[in-house]
Motif scaffolding. Sequence first.
Motif, PDB file in Angstrom:
ATOM      1  N   HIS A 257       0.843  -1.194   0.000  1.00 13.89           N
ATOM      2  CA  HIS A 257       0.000   0.000   0.000  1.00 13.89           C
ATOM      3  C   HIS A 257       0.880   1.247   0.000  1.00 13.89           C
ATOM      4  O   HIS A 257       2.045   1.211   0.423  1.00 13.89           O
ATOM      5  N   LEU A 258       0.307   2.335  -0.472  1.00 14.51           N
ATOM      6  CA  LEU A 258       1.027   3.611  -0.528  1.00 14.51           C
ATOM      7  C   LEU A 258       0.041   4.729  -0.230  1.00 14.51           C
ATOM      8  O   LEU A 258      -1.002   4.841  -0.885  1.00 14.51           O
ATOM      9  N   ASP A 259       0.361   5.543   0.771  1.00 16.69           N
ATOM     10  CA  ASP A 259      -0.460   6.704   1.082  1.00 16.69           C
ATOM     11  C   ASP A 259       0.161   7.926   0.421  1.00 16.69           C
ATOM     12  O   ASP A 259       1.360   8.198   0.577  1.00 16.69           O
ATOM     13  N   VAL A 260      -0.665   8.673  -0.311  1.00 20.31           N
ATOM     14  CA  VAL A 260      -0.190   9.787  -1.139  1.00 20.31           C
ATOM     15  C   VAL A 260      -0.807  11.086  -0.643  1.00 20.31           C
ATOM     16  O   VAL A 260      -2.031  11.194  -0.514  1.00 20.31           O
ATOM     17  N   TYR A 261       0.054  12.069  -0.390  1.00 18.89           N
ATOM     18  CA  TYR A 261      -0.400  13.390   0.024  1.00 18.89           C
ATOM     19  C   TYR A 261       0.282  14.428  -0.863  1.00 18.89           C
ATOM     20  O   TYR A 261       1.485  14.355  -1.115  1.00 18.89           O
ATOM     21  N   SER A 262      -0.482  15.422  -1.318  1.00 19.71           N
ATOM     22  CA  SER A 262       0.062  16.430  -2.217  1.00 19.71           C
ATOM     23  C   SER A 262      -0.456  17.805  -1.826  1.00 19.71           C
ATOM     24  O   SER A 262      -1.587  17.945  -1.339  1.00 19.71           O
ATOM     25  N   GLU A 263       0.384  18.822  -2.058  1.00 20.48           N
ATOM     26  CA  GLU A 263      -0.013  20.196  -1.746  1.00 20.48           C
ATOM     27  C   GLU A 263      -1.034  20.728  -2.742  1.00 20.48           C
ATOM     28  O   GLU A 263      -1.736  21.686  -2.458  1.00 20.48           O
ATOM     29  N   GLY A 280      -4.889  10.042  -0.870  1.00 21.16           N
ATOM     30  CA  GLY A 280      -5.206   8.938   0.015  1.00 21.16           C
ATOM     31  C   GLY A 280      -4.424   7.684  -0.314  1.00 21.16           C
ATOM     32  O   GLY A 280      -3.292   7.736  -0.789  1.00 21.16           O
ATOM     33  N   ARG A 281      -5.036   6.533  -0.079  1.00 22.18           N
ATOM     34  CA  ARG A 281      -4.322   5.254  -0.133  1.00 22.18           C
ATOM     35  C   ARG A 281      -4.506   4.542  -1.464  1.00 22.18           C
ATOM     36  O   ARG A 281      -5.610   4.440  -2.000  1.00 22.18           O
ATOM     37  N   VAL A 282      -3.380   4.024  -1.977  1.00 23.56           N
ATOM     38  CA  VAL A 282      -3.377   3.093  -3.101  1.00 23.56           C
ATOM     39  C   VAL A 282      -2.994   1.744  -2.519  1.00 23.56           C
ATOM     40  O   VAL A 282      -1.969   1.621  -1.837  1.00 23.56           O
ATOM     41  N   GLU A 283      -3.801   0.711  -2.764  1.00 25.80           N
ATOM     42  CA  GLU A 283      -3.540  -0.592  -2.154  1.00 25.80           C
ATOM     43  C   GLU A 283      -3.770  -1.716  -3.151  1.00 25.80           C
ATOM     44  O   GLU A 283      -4.419  -1.527  -4.187  1.00 25.80           O
ATOM     45  N   VAL A 284      -3.241  -2.880  -2.836  1.00 26.89           N
ATOM     46  CA  VAL A 284      -3.399  -4.043  -3.702  1.00 26.89           C
ATOM     47  C   VAL A 284      -4.359  -5.027  -3.052  1.00 26.89           C
ATOM     48  O   VAL A 284      -4.314  -5.261  -1.841  1.00 26.89           O
ATOM     49  N   LEU A 285      -5.257  -5.581  -3.860  1.00 29.95           N
ATOM     50  CA  LEU A 285      -6.141  -6.669  -3.448  1.00 29.95           C
ATOM     51  C   LEU A 285      -5.567  -7.939  -4.074  1.00 29.95           C
ATOM     52  O   LEU A 285      -5.743  -8.197  -5.265  1.00 29.95           O
ATOM     53  N   ALA A 286      -4.848  -8.716  -3.289  1.00 27.24           N
ATOM     54  CA  ALA A 286      -4.096  -9.850  -3.820  1.00 27.24           C
ATOM     55  C   ALA A 286      -5.023 -10.941  -4.340  1.00 27.24           C
ATOM     56  O   ALA A 286      -5.969 -11.353  -3.658  1.00 27.24           O
ATOM     57  N   GLY A 287      -4.767 -11.403  -5.578  1.00 27.95           N
ATOM     58  CA  GLY A 287      -5.523 -12.498  -6.168  1.00 27.95           C
ATOM     59  C   GLY A 287      -7.008 -12.245  -6.260  1.00 27.95           C
ATOM     60  O   GLY A 287      -7.821 -13.179  -6.184  1.00 27.95           O
ATOM     61  N   HIS A 288      -7.407 -11.000  -6.462  1.00 31.03           N
ATOM     62  CA  HIS A 288      -8.819 -10.619  -6.380  1.00 31.03           C
ATOM     63  C   HIS A 288      -9.646 -11.160  -7.543  1.00 31.03           C
ATOM     64  O   HIS A 288     -10.843 -11.406  -7.385  1.00 31.03           O
ATOM     65  N   LEU A 289      -9.030 -11.332  -8.706  1.00 31.48           N
ATOM     66  CA  LEU A 289      -9.739 -11.874  -9.869  1.00 31.48           C
ATOM     67  C   LEU A 289      -9.007 -13.100 -10.389  1.00 31.48           C
ATOM     68  O   LEU A 289      -7.793 -13.235 -10.228  1.00 31.48           O
ATOM     69  N   GLU A 290      -9.758 -13.990 -11.034  1.00 28.21           N
ATOM     70  CA  GLU A 290      -9.164 -15.096 -11.774  1.00 28.21           C
ATOM     71  C   GLU A 290      -9.221 -14.751 -13.257  1.00 28.21           C
ATOM     72  O   GLU A 290     -10.291 -14.423 -13.778  1.00 28.21           O
ATOM     73  N   VAL A 291      -8.091 -14.829 -13.929  1.00 30.08           N
ATOM     74  CA  VAL A 291      -8.006 -14.460 -15.336  1.00 30.08           C
ATOM     75  C   VAL A 291      -7.492 -15.660 -16.130  1.00 30.08           C
ATOM     76  O   VAL A 291      -6.612 -16.392 -15.682  1.00 30.08           O
ATOM     77  N   PHE A 292      -8.059 -15.878 -17.312  1.00 29.61           N
ATOM     78  CA  PHE A 292      -7.599 -16.964 -18.167  1.00 29.61           C
ATOM     79  C   PHE A 292      -6.220 -16.617 -18.722  1.00 29.61           C
ATOM     80  O   PHE A 292      -5.980 -15.487 -19.183  1.00 29.61           O
TER      81      PHE A 292
END
Length: 298
Positions: A257-263, A280-292
């Motif tokens: 995850h990465l929290d981003v703040y800007s002026e 705000g926050r950028v985050e990863v949802l691990a294995g959230h989808l199954e893709v062919f």
Amino acid sequence: MKRARIIYNRTAGREAVERQLPRILERLEAYGLETSCHSTRYPGDGTEAARQAVERGFEVVVAAGGDGTIHEVVNGLAPGERRPRLGILPCGTSNDLARALRLPKDLLDACDVIGQGVVCPMDVGRVQNRYFVNVAGAGSLTEVTYKAPSRLKSAIGQLAYYAKGLEKLGTLFRPFRVRLEASDRTIEEEILLLIVANSRSIGGFHKLAPSADVSDGRLDVLVIRRGGLPDLIQLVGLVLKGEHVKDDRVLYFQTQHLDVYSEEPMQLNLDGEWGGDLSGRVEVLAGHLEVFCPEARR
């Protein structure tokens, strides 16, 4: 028999899907997939069509188009508790995600990948209530991708981005001050570009995030520090060789995850599409989808 829903952008790849649609349907149905389709008509239509496919109980949803079409479809699938498997028929300008998944360029060969039924878990990035599968970026340089007109991209492909970049050349090097907080570090300085990547191929650059993997449960963060045109030209040369991450003008690390703040507000680019302002926050949802994916990708 499983039901599949194709959501396609008829203008992508010079109308490649629409021209081959009867053969695509025939190929998928030969694998036992009862297949119907929906042609997107306006921005956001792919998201709504994917959401309806979830509600109607489709087991498979196929995004046919470029990274923008995939982005819309994923934003319709990702919020649900029951998420259909995702198929991809690549025919866009860059096809970054398809390249990361090692999907064939030929649409009928890509149908075979779906029909053979091998799936891989795929991470999904999230910014507030928006999702991405390839990249979230901020900075004037990222505006080039979503401001290149779709008709221009259909006509001249990757050159559309270069044409738009030349048009905006005078504004591309305006730095912005940010504070970035990851689990193991804090960064506060003026930068030109922020990229949070889920795959290594971004905007046609095959090694922009060289350690990225769509199923590793991590996001790759690439920061280009403040500089001018000569710096950028040198860095592009290094990017093509995959050597830019060793340069002092570049910060590169992985995080969940990465929290981003800007002026000041930073325009957000999600998978090449405009995503509002980044905060705000950028985050990863691990294995959230199954893709062919091809058997070799597993």
